[in-house]
Design a protein around this motif. Sequence first.
Motif, PDB file in Angstrom:
ATOM      1  N   VAL A 206     -12.161  28.835  32.511  1.00  0.00           N
ATOM      2  CA  VAL A 206     -13.208  28.073  31.840  1.00  0.00           C
ATOM      3  C   VAL A 206     -12.643  26.735  31.388  1.00  0.00           C
ATOM      4  O   VAL A 206     -11.631  26.689  30.686  1.00  0.00           O
ATOM      5  N   SER A 207     -13.304  25.663  31.785  1.00  0.00           N
ATOM      6  CA  SER A 207     -12.958  24.323  31.311  1.00  0.00           C
ATOM      7  C   SER A 207     -14.036  23.873  30.341  1.00  0.00           C
ATOM      8  O   SER A 207     -15.239  23.967  30.640  1.00  0.00           O
ATOM      9  N   LEU A 208     -13.629  23.380  29.173  1.00  0.00           N
ATOM     10  CA  LEU A 208     -14.573  23.012  28.123  1.00  0.00           C
ATOM     11  C   LEU A 208     -15.169  21.631  28.388  1.00  0.00           C
ATOM     12  O   LEU A 208     -14.560  20.789  29.062  1.00  0.00           O
ATOM     13  N   PRO A 209     -16.358  21.367  27.826  1.00  0.00           N
ATOM     14  CA  PRO A 209     -16.910  20.009  27.887  1.00  0.00           C
ATOM     15  C   PRO A 209     -15.966  19.027  27.188  1.00  0.00           C
ATOM     16  O   PRO A 209     -15.287  19.381  26.221  1.00  0.00           O
ATOM     17  N   THR A 210     -15.907  17.810  27.657  1.00  0.00           N
ATOM     18  CA  THR A 210     -14.990  16.817  27.107  1.00  0.00           C
ATOM     19  C   THR A 210     -15.408  16.383  25.710  1.00  0.00           C
ATOM     20  O   THR A 210     -16.571  16.020  25.485  1.00  0.00           O
ATOM     21  N   ASP A 211     -14.447  16.424  24.779  1.00  0.00           N
ATOM     22  CA  ASP A 211     -14.634  15.874  23.429  1.00  0.00           C
ATOM     23  C   ASP A 211     -15.904  16.368  22.754  1.00  0.00           C
ATOM     24  O   ASP A 211     -16.682  15.593  22.182  1.00  0.00           O
ATOM     25  N   GLN A 212     -16.142  17.659  22.809  1.00  0.00           N
ATOM     26  CA  GLN A 212     -17.309  18.226  22.142  1.00  0.00           C
ATOM     27  C   GLN A 212     -16.844  19.132  21.018  1.00  0.00           C
ATOM     28  O   GLN A 212     -16.160  20.119  21.240  1.00  0.00           O
ATOM     29  N   SER A 213     -17.190  18.780  19.794  1.00  0.00           N
ATOM     30  CA  SER A 213     -16.749  19.532  18.625  1.00  0.00           C
ATOM     31  C   SER A 213     -17.268  20.962  18.656  1.00  0.00           C
ATOM     32  O   SER A 213     -18.445  21.210  18.948  1.00  0.00           O
TER      33      SER A 213
END
Length: 286
Positions: A206-213
Motif C-alpha cells: 500500500v502506498s499512501l496519498p502524498t502529504d495527506q494528514s
Amino acid sequence: MTRIGFLGPKATFTDMAVTKFFPESFKKAFSTIPECMDAVLEGKVDMAVVPLENAIEGSVNVTLDYLIHDCPLPIVGELTIPISQHLLVHPDHIKNGGELEVIYSHSHAIAQCHKFLHKKYPNAVYETTSSTAAAAKLISDHRLSKKAACIANSLAAKEYNLSVLQENIHDYDNNHTKFIILHRDETVMLQNEEYDNVGEKTTLMVSLPTDQSGALHQVLSVFAWRKLNLSKIESRPMKTGLGNYFFIIDINEEVDHPLIPPAIEELEALGCSVKVLGRYNSYLLR
C-alpha cells in the motif's frame, strides 16, 4: 518434476526448508536472492524459495526490495522453520577453538549470535558471506587460518565435514525464519498435509496519498472496523526520495474472505495505491 530454486549453496536454511516441504523436487542452488528470483522469471525453475523475515533480526530487506522494484512475482506460500546456529570449525583445527580470530557467516546469522560472540570472542573479526552454508563451504574448501570458524547449521556441518565447536549459540531460543515461495502463476495454492497449516494470508503493498494528514490512520481504520486481523505492517522506502514509503501489510484471514476486496476498494477510494503481492497458505515446519 517441480524445479525449485533456493539460496545456496547446499545446506543453507533455505535448502533445509525446501527439502522438508518439497522432498521430491529438483533443487537448484543460486548464490544470491536476486539470482534465485530472476530464475523464476526466466523459466530456469518453476518456483523460488527465499528468506523473508527472522524473528530476531527482522525482515530480509533485499528480498522485499527486489520483489517490489525489480521482480514482481506473486507469493504463493510461506514456510517457517526453527533456526539453530552452531559454531563450526575445520576438524583439523578443533583444538584452536578457544583462540578464534575470524568468524564467517551471513550478516543475519552473526547478528543472531551477537551476545555469545561478544562475550566469548570479543576480539574476533566478523566476515560476512552470502549465506551460512557459503561460510561453511569456505572453511571446508580452504581451511583458512587455524583460528577461523563459521556460524551455520547442523546440515552444513554434515555436508561440508566440519566439527561443531559449540551448539546453539543464537541469543534467543525462539529463533525462527520465514521463507516465501514465489511462482509466476498467482493462482497456485500450495498444499502439504504433512506440516501444520497455521493459516491463510493475503499480503498487500500500500502506498499512501502524498502529504495527506492522517493517511496511515485512515488505512488502518479500513481494516479495523471490518475486524480484519493484521499480523504485520512494515514500511520500506519507495526509492523516490526521502520521506516516501510504501507499506507491506499481512492480513491473517482466509484468502477468499468477503471483506478483503471491499477493503482494497476503500483504500483505493482514499487515494492509496494497492497491489496484492500474494494470497497463500502459511506452514510451520518443525
